[in-house]
Every structure is written in structure tokens, then in C-alpha cells.
Design a protein around this motif. Structure first.
Motif, PDB file in Angstrom:
ATOM      1  N   PHE A 150       8.010   3.041  26.725  1.00 30.19           N
ATOM      2  CA  PHE A 150       9.242   3.729  27.113  1.00 30.19           C
ATOM      3  C   PHE A 150       8.937   5.063  27.787  1.00 30.19           C
ATOM      4  O   PHE A 150       9.588   5.449  28.767  1.00 30.19           O
ATOM      5  CB  PHE A 150      10.130   3.944  25.891  1.00 30.19           C
ATOM      6  N   LYS A 151       7.962   5.806  27.261  1.00 32.38           N
ATOM      7  CA  LYS A 151       7.605   7.085  27.870  1.00 32.38           C
ATOM      8  C   LYS A 151       7.115   6.901  29.298  1.00 32.38           C
ATOM      9  O   LYS A 151       7.496   7.667  30.198  1.00 32.38           O
ATOM     10  CB  LYS A 151       6.536   7.782  27.028  1.00 32.38           C
ATOM     11  N   ALA A 152       6.277   5.894  29.504  1.00 30.85           N
ATOM     12  CA  ALA A 152       5.740   5.650  30.850  1.00 30.85           C
ATOM     13  C   ALA A 152       6.846   5.231  31.817  1.00 30.85           C
ATOM     14  O   ALA A 152       6.885   5.676  32.971  1.00 30.85           O
ATOM     15  CB  ALA A 152       4.649   4.573  30.785  1.00 30.85           C
ATOM     16  N   ILE A 153       7.754   4.382  31.343  1.00 32.28           N
ATOM     17  CA  ILE A 153       8.865   3.942  32.209  1.00 32.28           C
ATOM     18  C   ILE A 153       9.766   5.106  32.572  1.00 32.28           C
ATOM     19  O   ILE A 153      10.187   5.254  33.724  1.00 32.28           O
ATOM     20  CB  ILE A 153       9.655   2.825  31.516  1.00 32.28           C
ATOM     21  N   ALA A 154      10.073   5.964  31.589  1.00 25.76           N
ATOM     22  CA  ALA A 154      10.934   7.115  31.861  1.00 25.76           C
ATOM     23  C   ALA A 154      10.274   8.076  32.845  1.00 25.76           C
ATOM     24  O   ALA A 154      10.929   8.610  33.751  1.00 25.76           O
ATOM     25  CB  ALA A 154      11.263   7.828  30.557  1.00 25.76           C
ATOM     26  N   ALA A 155       8.950   8.309  32.686  1.00 26.65           N
ATOM     27  CA  ALA A 155       8.248   9.218  33.605  1.00 26.65           C
ATOM     28  C   ALA A 155       8.219   8.644  35.014  1.00 26.65           C
ATOM     29  O   ALA A 155       8.454   9.363  35.998  1.00 26.65           O
ATOM     30  CB  ALA A 155       6.832   9.474  33.095  1.00 26.65           C
TER      31      ALA A 155
END
Length: 450
Positions: A150-155
Motif C-alpha cells: 500500500f505504501k508503494a502504491i500510494a507513493a
């Protein structure tokens, strides 16, 4: 008697989505050091928009997190919550069946899993220190397992947002620049640059790209509109420079010594010429582009209104190419337009008296423009009796109430709107008359070159 036996009746459906969600739940080994359920929920919410997760599912997950505690997300624990569906329905303002559908949707998106009790009911007990002693219900572990995802997708989504915003700002700037160039072409009566078509294309591109997130598609569109804007700017600038040079040359040639026989003195008269004077053989001898009707008689109020709004033969031809198509084969001028108007009046049952009356009141240029506007509306089915309509225009002109310049700009807006609808439908935005005129012009030019 034979009875049908359904071993799955009354049990939870198990499919590929449920199996994948269970695998994610079993792979959970606690949140990273320094992270809690709030961090997991925030990362999920930031990524939800880029994963096309419905807002209703996001709201469901948010409500479920209200029953979990930080102790549930440690390495030796499993985050389980056990609210009943009717309680969730009250929290969400939905029906119980809608909550069941949302839970199924969350499982399909690999966000939650289920831990069922032997009797199928949800429940649990916490110890005094807040840890779960036992629990059956909705498992939130998949969100913890996917935290880094999720963090990678949001970034990545945030970076794409910045790039898309920059591209859309460039597209807006290119559209505004094209609009400015089109206005400059209109104010300077610059013809042959295709400024109106470029403006319509830029406006259409801005609308079509409004909700596009495909960066490659958006980049290609922006670069094309920018390049077309640069090409248009070059055409307009070249035309204005050429006109300035011609004006400077004309001013230099106007300086002549006194007493030269070739010097021509302008004269004025209070008797306006008739339409026949415009269409005489002498007009043809002067050449199609050199004759200027404005030099023959003083301007009428209608002609002043046309000039104020930038309505000249090129403007009229661009708005009504079906009627003025023949003007594109040579140099355009008011003399040819007046002659064409007389022909259109004869062809569309406008009495000669109405034509002469229009010339007397509005001047020959105003009468010609009025006839073309009348015939355009007559062929479009907006006018039943063109002769009566022209007489009505003459009456309004005599009272100073005729705004012919606005009429032609209204025709221009209607033409652009029709062209945009045609382009959106995948057709050719040009009219049949415009296509035929350009084809004939190319034919004539090819014949001359051969």
C-alpha cells in the motif's frame, strides 16, 4: 423418494478470492516496529484511490478498524473484530444485505478474511491487558500483510498525480495560448492560418483529457497541441510581419511630388451607386481582389458595424463556405461578394426591389452580407420567405437596430458547435461545401503548376 443433498448450503462461499485472502492472513507476522493500526489504515486509504477500491468498501474497513487495538497487531496476535452485521449496518447507514455484499467485496479485494466459529457466530473475549483471548469474526490481517504494498502504491500514485497535474497545466497553457493567437488572427483579420480549427481542437483536447490518467496518452496529446500552437504562432507572426512590410511600402509610395499627372484624387458623392455599378464589366477589369467597395461611397451604419466586428469577405466565407465556395478559387474582395449576393438573391426568389432597397439603406457591403445571412438561414429552414426577411432587416437597419456583426458571429458559433459534435461522432467537421471548395482549389492549383 429422492432428496437433493447440498453439502455447501448455509456455509460461507469459498473461492479463489477467499483462498488468497486466507493466505495473506496467515502470512501476517505483525506490523513493523513503530507502526500501529492507524499507520496501516492510513496507508490503505492513501492507496485505495489508485487501486479503484470503492469508497463504500473504504468506509467499511474504516469502521472495522474502530474495534481493533494496537495489541492485536503484534507478531504473536491476529487482528480479529467481531461486530454483528446489524451493528455494522447501523454504523454505515445501510441494510444488512448491503453490509453482507460489502464484506464479500472486501474479501474479493483481498482486504479481509474470516475466522468462523463452530456455530458460525462471531464473538470474542479480551484479557484484562487488552489482548484477545479468543475470537471469531472478521480478520484484518491481510491489510497488515500488504502494508508495504500500500505504501508503494500510494507513493507511486502521488508521483503520477504530480506529473499529470504538470501535464494538464501545460495543456491549459497551450489552449489559452491558442485562444490568444486565434483572437489575434481575428483582430488582425489574418486569414489562411486555420486559427479557428486549431482553437476548436485545443478546446476539445482539454475536455477529453480532463479525467485521463494515462501519462503516455496525456503526454502525446500535450506535445501535439503545443507543437500545433507553435506552428500557428509562426503563421500568424509571419502574416503580420508581411502586412507591416506591405503597409510600410504603401506609405512610402504614397509620397509623390505635386503636379504629377498620375496622382489620383479621391472624390465623394452623396448619391450612392446602385448594385449594377458594382457588378458592371468595369469591376471585372479592376480585378477580383483590387476593387474595394469602401472607396466608392461613404460607409453606412451597418457597414461600420461589420468592420467593428471584423466581418470581412474572408470571415463571411469561413462562416458560409457552402454559399461562398466559389470565392476561394481566386483573390477575395467585397466586389466579388456583392456580385455573389446578387446571384443568390435571384436564385432564392428575393425581389430586385428588396435588393436595391437594402443597398440604399445598408450600403452594398451591408446588403451583400445581409443577403448571404438571409440565404444561409433560409437554406437551414429558419426563414420561410427570404425576401420578406431581407426587407425586415432593411427596416431595422433604417432604425439603427440591425446588429449584423453579431449575427455573423452567432453563425460562426453555430458552425463551430456543429463541427465539434461531428468530430466527437468521428466524422469530418468540415461542411460539404468546404470540402468541395478545397478540393476544387487544389485542382486549380495543380492545373496551374502543370
Amino acid at each position: 423418494m429422492t432428496y437433493a443433498y447440498h453439502p455447501g448450503a448455509g456455509f460461507r462461499r469459498f473461492d479463489n478470492a477467499a483462498a488468497s485472502a486466507d493466505q495473506l492472513a496467515q502470512a501476517f507476522r505483525g506490523l513493523p516496529e513503530g507502526s500501529g493500526p492507524g499507520h496501516a489504515l492510513a496507508a490503505f486509504k492513501r492507496a485505495a484511490a489508485y487501486l479503484a477500491i470503492p469508497p463504500s468498501v473504504v468506509q467499511l474497513v474504516d469502521v472495522l478498524f474502530a474495534w481493533t487495538k494496537p495489541e492485536d497487531w503484534r507478531s504473536a496476535s491476529t487482528p480479529v473484530v467481531w461486530p454483528r452485521n446489524d451493528k455494522l449496518a447501523r454504523k454505515l447507514g445501510l441494510k444488512v444485505r448491503q453490509v453482507q455484499n460489502l464484506l464479500d467485496r472486501a474479501i474479493a479485494l483481498r482486504l479481509i478474511s474470516h475466522k468462523d466459529s463452530p456455530n458460525g457466530h462471531r464473538g470474542g473475549v479480551r484479557a484484562p491487558d487488552g489482548t484477545i483471548k479468543w475470537a471469531y469474526g472478521i480478520v484484518l490481517s491481510p491489510i497488515g500483510t500488504r502494508l508495504e504494498e500500500f505504501k508503494a502504491i500510494a507513493a507511486r500514485g502521488a508521483r503520477e498525480d504530480d506529473e499529470i497535474d504538470a501535464l494538464k497545466r501545460r495543456l491549459t497553457a497551450a489552449r489559452r495560448r491558442t485562444a490568444s493567437l486565434a483572437q489575434a488572427a481575428l483582430d488582425g483579420m489574418v486569414v489562411g492560418t486555420g486559427a479557428e480549427e486549431e482553437l476548436a481542437l485545443a478546446q476539445s483536447a482539454a475536455r477529453q483529457m480532463r479525467n485521463v490518467r494515462d501519462i503516455s496518452l496525456l503526454t502525446g496529446c500535450v506535445e501535439q497541441i503545443e507543437q500545433r500552437g507553435r506552428d500557428l504562432e509562426g503563421k500568424v507572426a509571419a502574416f503580420l510581419l508581411e502586412r507591416e512590410a506591405l503597409n510600410h511600402s504603401a506609405e512610402s509610395n504614397d509620397i509623390a511630388p505635386m503636379g504629377v499627372n498620375e496622382c489620383i484624387h479621391s472624390t465623394t458623392t452623396t448619391q450612392p451607386q446602385t448594385a449594377k455599378a458594382v457588378t458592371s464589366s468595369r469591376l471585372a477589369e479592376k480585378g477580383s481582389g483590387n476593387y474595394d467597395v469602401r472607396s466608392a461611397v461613404p460607409q453606412s451604419e451597418v457597414e461600420e458595424d461589420l468592420e467593428k466586428h471584423g466581418v470581412d469577405p474572408d470571415f463571411i466565407e469561413s462562416v458560409t463556405p457552402e454559399l461562398c465556395g466559389s470565392l476561394g478559387l481566386g483573390r477575395r474582395g467585397w466586389g466579388e461578394l456583392v456580385q455573389l449576393a446578387e446571384q443568390l438573391a435571384d436564385q432564392n426568389h428575393i425581389h430586385r426591389h428588396a435588393w436595391h432597397e437594402a443597398c440604399r439603406i445598408m450600403g452594398q457591403r451591408g446588403a451583400a452580407a445581409s443577403v448571404i445571412a438571409t440565404v444561409r438561414k433560409y437554406q437551414a429552414g429558419e426563414v420561410e420567405r427570404p425576401g420578406a426577411y431581407l426587407r425586415g432587416m432593411s427596416g431595422r437597419a433604417a432604425k439603427g437596430e440591425l446588429n449584423l456583426g453579431r449575427t455573423f458571429h452567432g453563425l460562426k458559433d453555430l458552425r463551430q458547435a456543429g463541427a465539434m459534435r461531428t468530430m466527437q461522432a468521428g466524422g469530418d467537421p468540415r461542411s460539404v461545401g468546404d470540402i468541395a471548395r478545397r478540393a476544387m482549389s487544389q485542382f486549380v492549383l495543380s492545373g496551374r503548376s502543370s
